[in-house]
Design an enzyme around this catalytic site. Structure first.
Site, PDB file in Angstrom:
ATOM      1  N   ARG A  42      -1.041  -1.952  -6.767  1.00 46.89           N
ATOM      2  CA  ARG A  42      -1.131  -3.068  -5.812  1.00 46.89           C
ATOM      3  C   ARG A  42      -2.134  -4.101  -6.317  1.00 46.89           C
ATOM      4  O   ARG A  42      -1.899  -5.301  -6.223  1.00 46.89           O
ATOM      5  CB  ARG A  42      -1.528  -2.520  -4.434  1.00 46.89           C
ATOM      6  N   ARG A  52       0.867  -1.169   0.000  1.00 48.47           N
ATOM      7  CA  ARG A  52       0.000   0.000   0.000  1.00 48.47           C
ATOM      8  C   ARG A  52       0.907   1.223   0.000  1.00 48.47           C
ATOM      9  O   ARG A  52       2.031   1.186   0.502  1.00 48.47           O
ATOM     10  CB  ARG A  52      -0.896   0.011   1.235  1.00 48.47           C
ATOM     11  N   LYS A 110      -1.756  -2.476   8.082  1.00 46.85           N
ATOM     12  CA  LYS A 110      -2.870  -1.974   8.864  1.00 46.85           C
ATOM     13  C   LYS A 110      -2.859  -2.585  10.262  1.00 46.85           C
ATOM     14  O   LYS A 110      -2.521  -3.743  10.454  1.00 46.85           O
ATOM     15  CB  LYS A 110      -4.194  -2.296   8.163  1.00 46.85           C
ATOM     16  N   TYR A 140      -9.852 -11.040  -5.909  1.00 48.10           N
ATOM     17  CA  TYR A 140      -8.968 -11.084  -7.068  1.00 48.10           C
ATOM     18  C   TYR A 140      -9.263 -12.264  -7.973  1.00 48.10           C
ATOM     19  O   TYR A 140      -8.858 -12.268  -9.139  1.00 48.10           O
ATOM     20  CB  TYR A 140      -7.503 -11.082  -6.610  1.00 48.10           C
ATOM     21  N   HIS A 197      -2.899   2.849  -5.922  1.00 48.79           N
ATOM     22  CA  HIS A 197      -3.451   1.618  -5.348  1.00 48.79           C
ATOM     23  C   HIS A 197      -3.744   0.585  -6.433  1.00 48.79           C
ATOM     24  O   HIS A 197      -3.728  -0.622  -6.169  1.00 48.79           O
ATOM     25  CB  HIS A 197      -4.727   1.929  -4.562  1.00 48.79           C
ATOM     26  N   HIS A 237      -3.681  -9.179   4.024  1.00 49.21           N
ATOM     27  CA  HIS A 237      -5.114  -9.186   4.297  1.00 49.21           C
ATOM     28  C   HIS A 237      -5.398  -9.998   5.555  1.00 49.21           C
ATOM     29  O   HIS A 237      -4.896 -11.112   5.711  1.00 49.21           O
ATOM     30  CB  HIS A 237      -5.897  -9.800   3.129  1.00 49.21           C
TER      31      HIS A 237
END
Length: 299
Positions: A248, A154, A177, A280, A245, A271
């Site tokens: 990515r 990211r 994150k 995806y 983004h 994730h």
């Protein structure tokens, strides 16, 4: 806003940033939602709310608030995010064990990320590097964009890298994150791009300082990279979906198309849930349909 409510909003902001370790963008959005709710309650009752008033909110109240937001023009996705922020704030304001009133959110169809092609990704990075006002800035932007496309970072993760990752090896430890760390492979081309940037950068890297620097030596702002991508996108005639983004997304989609395991891809992207990665598979299916429609004589 009365001092007690202002104090509660400040507590909410600190809780999100420190205890929950939310991103700056999320903190701003959640705090703004809390402020909008309390202002709406004041307009309805003619007086500033307190914790007790927040605890008395009913499902009908929240639906009325959301109806007002929909009248302001927000769509299903924004309304769903607003409701999620409301629930979190009301749980926080009510204390342990408090449950906000049940309200069903709008149904949101998951969007499918639109990747850019490898040629587009490289052309984008080259254009930005070649049009930079200084060689070291061009090398910097090239290295950042290769990290997004070549390692799936990211943009905030790339900006968060510090000098303590040096010297570079075959892998890179990334903090994503909620402070979650992961290890990603570092392609030789990406490693060389970072080394070239460091060789030209006028600011010597230190373990605690940002790896990527702005023109005056401070941490590089993600907004500068976004603006650079926007300019290159316009010069090259690339679609609006070509964003930092999207690089990515392209990393993920191209790996999946080459046979990458979904669980491995989940780890590479950082994730928390496999469901976030499974989107995806729909991207890859969409690409196959595009190929079919363009190539099949009966399509």
């Amino acid at each position: 806003m009365t001092p007690p409510m202002s104090a509660l909003i400040d507590e909410w902001r600190s809780h999100l940033a420190l205890a929950r370790r939310r991103s700056l963008h999320t903190v701003r959005a959640y705090v703004a939602t809390a402020e909008r709710l309390t202002e709406w309650m004041e307009d309805m009752d003619g007086r500033s709310p307190d914790r007790a008033a927040l605890a008395r909110l009913t499902a009908s109240d929240l639906r009325a608030y959301l109806a007002g937001r929909r009248a302001d023009g927000i769509g299903n996705s924004s309304a769903a995010r607003e409701l999620s922020a409301l629930r979190a704030f009301l749980r926080f304001a009510g204390g342990e064990g408090h449950a906000p009133p049940p309200v069903r959110g709008p149904r949101v169809k998951p969007g499918v990320p639109r990747p850019v092609s490898p040629d587009e990704a490289v052309a984008l990075a080259q254009d930005i590097a070649e049009t930079a006002k200084d060689d070291w800035i061009g090398a910097r932007d090239w290295a950042v964009l290769l990290l997004l496309y070549g390692a799936g970072l990211r943009i905030g993760e790339a900006m968060g890298l510090t000098g303590d990752i040096l010297p570079l090896g075959e892998t890179l430890r990334v903090t994503g994150k909620r402070g979650k760390t992961r290890i990603v492979p570092l392609l030789p081309q990406v490693r060389d791009a970072i080394d070239d940037y460091l060789a030209l950068c006028p600011y010597a890297p230190t373990p605690k300082d940002a790896l990527f620097r702005g023109a005056r030596g401070g941490p590089l702002s993600p907004a500068l990279i976004r603006r650079a991508v926007q300019g290159a996108r316009q010069r090259l005639g690339l679609p609006e979906r070509t964003t930092p983004h999207a690089l990515r997304h392209s990393f993920a989609t191209h790996l999946l198309g080459r046979g990458a395991d979904l669980r491995a891809l989940q780890e590479l992207l950082g994730h928390a849930s496999l469901s976030s990665t499974q989107i995806y598979t729909r991207v890859d299916a969409a690409h196959l349909m595009d190929v079919y429609r363009n190539a099949h004589p009966r399509a």
